[in-house]
Design an enzyme around this catalytic site. Structure first.
Site, PDB file in Angstrom:
ATOM      1  N   HIS A  17      27.167  34.438  54.567  1.00  0.00           N
ATOM      2  CA  HIS A  17      26.420  33.174  54.444  1.00  0.00           C
ATOM      3  C   HIS A  17      26.954  32.157  55.442  1.00  0.00           C
ATOM      4  O   HIS A  17      28.052  32.297  55.969  1.00  0.00           O
ATOM      5  CB  HIS A  17      26.533  32.607  53.023  1.00  0.00           C
ATOM      6  CG  HIS A  17      25.692  33.343  52.020  1.00  0.00           C
ATOM      7  ND1 HIS A  17      26.136  34.477  51.375  1.00  0.00           N
ATOM      8  CD2 HIS A  17      24.428  33.107  51.555  1.00  0.00           C
ATOM      9  CE1 HIS A  17      25.180  34.911  50.565  1.00  0.00           C
ATOM     10  NE2 HIS A  17      24.133  34.100  50.657  1.00  0.00           N
ATOM     11  N   LYS A  28      28.413  26.891  52.668  1.00  0.00           N
ATOM     12  CA  LYS A  28      28.321  27.383  51.283  1.00  0.00           C
ATOM     13  C   LYS A  28      29.605  27.072  50.521  1.00  0.00           C
ATOM     14  O   LYS A  28      30.707  27.348  50.996  1.00  0.00           O
ATOM     15  CB  LYS A  28      28.027  28.889  51.286  1.00  0.00           C
ATOM     16  CG  LYS A  28      27.777  29.442  49.884  1.00  0.00           C
ATOM     17  CD  LYS A  28      27.091  30.793  49.934  1.00  0.00           C
ATOM     18  CE  LYS A  28      26.913  31.404  48.547  1.00  0.00           C
ATOM     19  NZ  LYS A  28      26.093  30.576  47.655  1.00  0.00           N
TER      20      LYS A  28
HETATM   21  N1  LIG Z   1      19.055  31.248  43.762  1.00  0.00           N
HETATM   22  C1  LIG Z   1      18.659  31.221  45.044  1.00  0.00           C
HETATM   23  O1  LIG Z   1      17.668  31.869  45.425  1.00  0.00           O
HETATM   24  C2  LIG Z   1      19.412  30.381  46.018  1.00  0.00           C
HETATM   25  C3  LIG Z   1      20.453  29.634  45.586  1.00  0.00           C
HETATM   26  N2  LIG Z   1      21.072  28.764  46.415  1.00  0.00           N
HETATM   27  C4  LIG Z   1      22.065  27.906  45.798  1.00  0.00           C
HETATM   28  O2  LIG Z   1      21.480  26.609  45.663  1.00  0.00           O
HETATM   29  C5  LIG Z   1      22.483  25.618  45.733  1.00  0.00           C
HETATM   30  C6  LIG Z   1      22.082  24.560  46.764  1.00  0.00           C
HETATM   31  O3  LIG Z   1      22.081  25.130  48.044  1.00  0.00           O
HETATM   32  P1  LIG Z   1      21.764  24.234  49.333  1.00  0.00           P
HETATM   33  O4  LIG Z   1      20.474  23.522  49.169  1.00  0.00           O
HETATM   34  O5  LIG Z   1      21.981  25.111  50.501  1.00  0.00           O
HETATM   35  O6  LIG Z   1      22.957  23.166  49.238  1.00  0.00           O
HETATM   36  P2  LIG Z   1      23.005  21.690  49.867  1.00  0.00           P
HETATM   37  O7  LIG Z   1      24.460  21.337  49.930  1.00  0.00           O
HETATM   38  O8  LIG Z   1      22.202  21.609  51.107  1.00  0.00           O
HETATM   39  O9  LIG Z   1      22.293  20.783  48.759  1.00  0.00           O
HETATM   40  C7  LIG Z   1      22.900  20.443  47.549  1.00  0.00           C
HETATM   41  C8  LIG Z   1      22.238  19.195  47.050  1.00  0.00           C
HETATM   42  O10 LIG Z   1      22.762  18.895  45.750  1.00  0.00           O
HETATM   43  C9  LIG Z   1      22.958  17.500  45.702  1.00  0.00           C
HETATM   44  N3  LIG Z   1      23.879  17.059  44.662  1.00  0.00           N
HETATM   45  C10 LIG Z   1      25.214  16.843  44.703  1.00  0.00           C
HETATM   46  N4  LIG Z   1      25.641  16.367  43.526  1.00  0.00           N
HETATM   47  C11 LIG Z   1      24.545  16.251  42.740  1.00  0.00           C
HETATM   48  C12 LIG Z   1      24.317  15.794  41.431  1.00  0.00           C
HETATM   49  N5  LIG Z   1      25.316  15.335  40.670  1.00  0.00           N
HETATM   50  N6  LIG Z   1      23.051  15.826  40.928  1.00  0.00           N
HETATM   51  C13 LIG Z   1      22.032  16.283  41.675  1.00  0.00           C
HETATM   52  N7  LIG Z   1      22.179  16.692  42.949  1.00  0.00           N
HETATM   53  C14 LIG Z   1      23.421  16.700  43.460  1.00  0.00           C
HETATM   54  C15 LIG Z   1      23.454  17.134  47.087  1.00  0.00           C
HETATM   55  O11 LIG Z   1      23.312  15.740  47.253  1.00  0.00           O
HETATM   56  P3  LIG Z   1      24.061  14.970  48.460  1.00  0.00           P
HETATM   57  O12 LIG Z   1      23.372  15.452  49.682  1.00  0.00           O
HETATM   58  O13 LIG Z   1      23.809  13.526  48.143  1.00  0.00           O
HETATM   59  O14 LIG Z   1      25.492  15.385  48.364  1.00  0.00           O
HETATM   60  C16 LIG Z   1      22.491  17.956  47.933  1.00  0.00           C
HETATM   61  O15 LIG Z   1      21.277  17.273  48.079  1.00  0.00           O
HETATM   62  C17 LIG Z   1      23.783  26.357  46.003  1.00  0.00           C
HETATM   63  O16 LIG Z   1      24.450  26.578  44.773  1.00  0.00           O
HETATM   64  C18 LIG Z   1      23.322  27.688  46.585  1.00  0.00           C
HETATM   65  O17 LIG Z   1      24.244  28.730  46.359  1.00  0.00           O
HETATM   66  C19 LIG Z   1      20.713  28.634  47.717  1.00  0.00           C
HETATM   67  C20 LIG Z   1      19.703  29.392  48.228  1.00  0.00           C
HETATM   68  C21 LIG Z   1      18.972  30.338  47.420  1.00  0.00           C
HETATM   69  O1  LIG Z   2      24.141  29.232  49.276  1.00  0.00           O
HETATM   70  C1  LIG Z   2      23.206  29.877  49.793  1.00  0.00           C
HETATM   71  O2  LIG Z   2      22.719  29.567  50.886  1.00  0.00           O
HETATM   72  C2  LIG Z   2      22.656  31.020  49.047  1.00  0.00           C
HETATM   73  N1  LIG Z   2      23.068  31.210  47.830  1.00  0.00           N
HETATM   74  C3  LIG Z   2      22.626  32.180  46.910  1.00  0.00           C
HETATM   75  C4  LIG Z   2      23.781  33.031  46.429  1.00  0.00           C
HETATM   76  O3  LIG Z   2      24.879  32.498  46.211  1.00  0.00           O
HETATM   77  O4  LIG Z   2      23.586  34.229  46.228  1.00  0.00           O
HETATM   78  C5  LIG Z   2      21.421  32.952  47.379  1.00  0.00           C
HETATM   79  C6  LIG Z   2      21.254  33.104  48.851  1.00  0.00           C
HETATM   80  O5  LIG Z   2      21.921  34.235  49.308  1.00  0.00           O
HETATM   81  C7  LIG Z   2      21.605  31.858  49.651  1.00  0.00           C
END
Ligand SMILES: NC(=O)C1=CN([C@@H]2O[C@H](COP(=O)(O)OP(=O)(O)OC[C@H]3O[C@@H](n4cnc5c(N)ncnc54)[C@H](OP(=O)(O)O)[C@@H]3O)[C@@H](O)[C@H]2O)C=CC1
Ligand SMILES: O=C(O)C1=N[C@H](C(=O)O)C[C@H](O)C1
Length: 237
Positions: free
Chosen positions: A131, A135
């Site tokens: 990744h 992350k």
């Molecule tokens: N299940 C799936 O298919 C996938 C899962 N993921 C997971 O999704 C999550 C997010 O990934 P990603 O978008 O890349 O991460 P980012 O770091 O880009 O985004 C995280 C967001 O969460 C916000 N945040 C922080 N604290 C809080 C809070 N207390 N309440 C609400 N929002 C908050 C951040 O705000 P700020 O910018 O203000 O800090 C930011 O906007 C990760 O856990 C990742 O592993 C990712 C891709 C696919």
């Molecule tokens: O953090 C990410 O970007 C992603 N997180 C998920 C995971 O932890 O498996 C899914 C995806 O691979 C992207």
């Protein structure tokens, strides 16, 4: 459908684009530091935030009667508590470590292959996930799901561990390389040959589309569901 986004980072923004293209409206964006937000306009909430915030935000939604789709990884020690609150509040919930439709097909392949390999003691198993460097958690939620699926099929295995040297535990190797959206490889290696299955995400579009499809499925329901339910519904005709 009116959607609240819990987390408006890389995934929140991709979900916004896909949801709007499918005719939905984003009525709330919650980021770090936003408290006491108003969920009254939302039909459903989609949580892609951070491990420390997910449980709190998800349960706020259940208490407001708003169904939740959660993809945040790294908070699953609280999953049972979350499902209990969801049931008590008569709300609805789908969690998936990976919402990509392709990864959910890959999960089925992984289960099938693990079942075929479970008696073949000459092979050692390992999982690699790659990744982007932003992350927060390691190993990825998807790699943990893959490991749990293999362990379910192979009772010799006693768990998984990052870079494990214990032959009874599946080693998961987590690599961080700039801008990689998400790659997962499961391999079985012997002195004679190697069998590998691999999923490579080319962007975040697949994760986001799966999450929006899951929200469409969940919006009028109560109860706890999984991506298996969403896919069964999608392909029922
Ligand atoms: N299940 C799936 O298919 C996938 C899962 N993921 C997971 O999704 C999550 C997010 O990934 P990603 O978008 O890349 O991460 P980012 O770091 O880009 O985004 C995280 C967001 O969460 C916000 N945040 C922080 N604290 C809080 C809070 N207390 N309440 C609400 N929002 C908050 C951040 O705000 P700020 O910018 O203000 O800090 C930011 O906007 C990760 O856990 C990742 O592993 C990712 C891709 C696919
Ligand atoms: O953090 C990410 O970007 C992603 N997180 C998920 C995971 O932890 O498996 C899914 C995806 O691979 C992207």
């Amino acid at each position: 459908m009116k959607i609240a986004l819990l987390g408006y980072g890389r995934m929140g923004k991709t979900i916004e684009e896909i949801a709007e293209n499918r005719g939905h409206e984003i009525v709330l964006k919650v980021s770090d530091g936003i408290e006491n937000y108003d969920l009254t306009k939302a039909d459903v909430a989609i949580d892609f935030s951070v491990p420390d915030a997910a449980f709190k935000n998800i349960t706020i939604c259940f208490k407001a009667g708003v169904p939740v789709v959660s993809g945040t990884t790294g908070w699953l020690d609280d999953y049972e508590k979350a499902t209990k609150i969801c049931s008590e509040e008569n709300s609805a919930f789908i969690y998936a470590s990976n919402f990509s439709l392709g990864v959910n097909v890959f999960f089925e392949l992984n289960r099938k292959l693990a079942g075929m390999m479970q008696g073949l003691e000459d092979y050692s198993i390992e999982i690699e996930e790659i990744h982007h460097t932003k992350k927060l958690d390691a190993p990825s939620g998807t790699a943990i799901s893959l490991a749990e699926q293999i362990i379910h099929e192979n009772k010799q295995l006693k768990g998984w561990q990052l870079d494990s040297a214990d032959e009874n535990k599946i080693p998961i190797h987590a690599k961080r390389i700039k801008d990689v959206p998400g790659t997962h490889v499961v391999s079985y290696d012997s002195n004679i040959d190697t069998i590998e299955i691999k999923h490579t995400a080319k962007s975040r579009q697949g994760f986001a589309l799966g999450a929006v499809v899951a929200a469409e499925y969940l919006q009028d329901k109560t109860g706890i569901y999984s991506m298996k339910d969403v896919l069964a519904d999608l392909f029922k005709n």
